[in-house]
Write a protein that holds these residues in place. Structure first.
Motif, mmCIF file in Angstrom:
data_model
loop_
_atom_site.group_PDB
_atom_site.id
_atom_site.type_symbol
_atom_site.label_atom_id
_atom_site.label_comp_id
_atom_site.label_asym_id
_atom_site.label_seq_id
_atom_site.Cartn_x
_atom_site.Cartn_y
_atom_site.Cartn_z
ATOM 1 N N UNK A 30 0.815 -1.329 -0.029
ATOM 2 C CA UNK A 30 -0.225 -0.086 0.169
ATOM 3 C C UNK A 30 0.998 1.350 -0.027
ATOM 4 N N UNK A 31 0.662 2.329 -0.837
ATOM 5 C CA UNK A 31 1.316 3.422 -0.959
ATOM 6 C C UNK A 31 0.761 4.252 0.167
ATOM 7 N N UNK B 149 17.056 8.351 -0.773
ATOM 8 C CA UNK B 149 17.520 7.368 0.147
ATOM 9 C C UNK B 149 16.459 7.241 1.469
ATOM 10 N N UNK B 150 16.328 8.161 1.925
ATOM 11 C CA UNK B 150 15.341 8.386 3.349
ATOM 12 C C UNK B 150 14.036 7.584 2.864
ATOM 13 N N UNK B 151 13.247 7.913 1.828
ATOM 14 C CA UNK B 151 11.963 7.402 1.559
ATOM 15 C C UNK B 151 12.014 5.811 1.401
ATOM 16 N N UNK C 35 10.124 1.876 2.296
ATOM 17 C CA UNK C 35 10.333 0.557 1.731
ATOM 18 C C UNK C 35 9.260 0.329 0.387
ATOM 19 N N UNK C 36 8.647 -0.572 0.455
ATOM 20 C CA UNK C 36 7.302 -0.966 -0.642
ATOM 21 C C UNK C 36 6.253 -0.188 -0.532
ATOM 22 N N UNK D 279 9.511 2.067 -6.965
ATOM 23 C CA UNK D 279 10.484 1.372 -6.240
ATOM 24 C C UNK D 279 11.694 2.138 -6.002
ATOM 25 N N UNK D 280 11.944 3.419 -6.570
ATOM 26 C CA UNK D 280 13.104 4.077 -6.171
ATOM 27 C C UNK D 280 12.750 5.529 -5.583
ATOM 28 N N UNK D 281 11.506 6.082 -5.802
ATOM 29 C CA UNK D 281 10.955 7.442 -5.225
ATOM 30 C C UNK D 281 9.786 7.407 -5.080
#
Length: 363
Positions: free
Chosen positions: A108-109, A174-176, A181-182, A187-189
Motif C-alpha cells: 500500500x502506498x 534514500x530516506x524514502x 520501503x514498498x 520502487x526508487x522514489x
C-alpha cells in the motif's frame, strides 16, 4: 479583511481543474508533453499545479486564522482537519472497487497528494499562529538553503557524496526508500515523499506571506505582486544553476520558481476580478469553493473506472474512451485530451451545482 478575494477562489478552482485535466487523459500512452510531469529535472506546466495548490492553502490559512485566538480549541480544529485530509488520502490509496475492497497493505502506498496537504496544512497553520511574518520569512529562507546544503553536500554514512539524480545516493530517495520501503509510488522514489514535504511547507508559508501582503496593502497590490513575482522567479531560476528545478524532490529552486509563477498568475487574475470587477471567471470560483471535495471525488471515480471491468476485457475508463472519444479525424493525443476535457467539464458542472445549492463541504 472582510471582502472575500475573488482571485484566490478562482485560482484555487483553476488549479483543481488543472489537476483533474492532467490526471485523467483518455490514454497515458498519448498525452501532449505539457500535460505530463518532467521526467526528473525541469519544469512543465503540469509541475506547477500541486505547488500552486499548496501556495493557495497558505493564503487561505492567513485569512482563516488571522484573527483566531491561539487556544486549544483552534489547535484542535487544525489537527482534526489535518487528520481528515490524511485519512481521505489513505482511503483513496486503500480502496478497491471489488472484493476484498482494500489494497494489500504490504504494498500500500502511504504518501499521497491529500496526505501531503494535510501535513503541510498542520505545520504551516501552527507556525502561522506562533510566528510573525519576519520569523516565517526567516524560517523559509533558512529551510530552502538548509535543504540544498543537506541534499547536495551531506555525505552518506558510507562516505559517498550525494547527487540530485534519481538514484539511491540522492538523500530524498534514500530516506524514502529506507523508511517507506514498498509503500512508495515507485520502487526508487515517491513524489510526495517524506523529506520533500519539508520544502513543500515553505510553498505554503510563502502563500501565507502573500495573504498578509494582500491584507496589508491598500493600493498598488498588483504592482507589488508583480515585483514579488519577479524576485521569486529570478532567484529561483538563478538557484537552478546549483540546485536543479525538480518537483520529485521539491528542490529549493522549484519552490521559488513555482511560487513566482503562482504570484504572477494570481496578480493577473486579481487585476481582472478584484480591480476591474470582471466576473467572467466565476465558474472557476464555484469549483474553488469545494476544491477538496471535487478533487477527492474525481480521484475516487477515476480509480473506480480504471479498476472496474466491463465485459471482462475493458475497464470503464477504456470503454468510455474507445467508444466516444477515439476518432480517425483526430490524433490520439487530441482524442486523449478531449476525454480529459470532458471529465473537467463534468466537475465544472458539479461545482456549479453545489454552489447554486449552497452546498459547501468543509474538510
Amino acid at each position: 479583511m472582510n471582502k472575500r478575494i475573488e482571485a484566490v477562489d478562482i485560482l484555487r478552482g483553476l488549479t483543481i481543474l488543472a489537476m483533474i485535466l492532467v490526471n485523467t487523459p483518455g490514454t497515458w500512452s498519448h498525452v501532449y508533453p505539457p500535460l505530463l510531469h518532467a521526467k526528473w529535472h525541469g519544469l512543465t506546466p503540469t509541475d506547477l499545479i500541486f505547488p500552486f495548490f499548496l501556495f493557495i492553502v497558505g493564503i487561505s490559512i492567513f485569512f482563516a486564522y488571522e484573527n483566531k485566538p491561539n487556544t486549544k480549541s483552534t489547535y484542535k480544529k487544525i489537527i482534526i482537519r489535518s487528520l481528515k485530509l490524511i485519512g481521505l488520502g489513505l482511503f483513496l490509496n486503500l480502496f478497491l472497487p471489488y472484493f476484498p475492497l482494500v489494497e494489500d497493505f504490504e504494498t500500500l502506498r502511504l504518501p499521497g497528494v491529500l496526505q501531503r496537504i494535510g501535513v503541510v496544512f498542520l505545520i504551516s497553520s501552527i507556525l502561522f499562529l506562533n510566528c510573525n511574518w519576519k520569523i516565517l520569512l526567516g524560517i523559509s529562507i533558512f529551510t530552502l538553503i538548509g535543504y540544498w546544503l543537506f541534499l547536495g553536500f551531506m555525505p552518506f554514512p558510507n562516505g559517498i557524496m550525494p547527487t540530485f539524480d534519481r538514484a539511491s545516493n540522492n538523500w530524498a530517495n534514500y530516506i524514502d526508500l529506507n523508511v517507506l520501503g514498498k509503500h512508495m509510488w515507485q520502487p526508487d522514489y515517491d513524489p510526495e515523499g517524506l523529506i520533500s514535504t519539508i520544502p513543500a511547507i515553505i510553498s505554503c508559508l510563502f502563500g501565507i506571506l502573500i495573504g498578509k501582503t494582500l491584507s496589508v496593502l491598500q493600493k498598488n497590490k498588483v504592482f507589488v505582486l508583480l515585483m514579488i513575482s519577479s524576485v521569486f522567479l529570478s532567484s529561483g531560476y538563478l538557484f537552478n544553476e546549483w540546485f536543479p528545478i525538480n518537483k520529485a524532490i521539491w528542490s529549493s529552486s522549484f519552490v521559488l520558481v513555482t511560487c513566482g509563477w503562482a504570484v504572477l498568475i494570481l496578480s493577473i487574475i486579481y487585476y481582472f476580478t478584484d480591480v476591474l470587477n470582471l466576473k467572467q471567471g466565476a465558474i472557476f470560483k464555484y469549483v474553488g469553493m469545494n476544491a477538496i471535495t471535487i478533487y477527492f471525488l474525481s480521484s475516487f471515480i477515476s480509480k473506480s473506472f480504471y479498476l472496474t471491468k466491463v465485459n471482462n476485457d475493458h475497464d470503464i475508463h477504456t470503454y468510455l474512451y474507445d467508444s466516444f472519444f477515439v476518432c480517425p479525424f483526430f490524433s490520439e493525443e487530441t482524442s486523449s485530451l478531449l476525454y480529459a476535457l470532458a471529465v473537467v467539464l463534468f466537475y465544472v458542472g458539479l461545482g456549479y451545482f453545489l454552489f447554486k445549492k449552497k452546498i459547501f463541504i468543509k474538510v
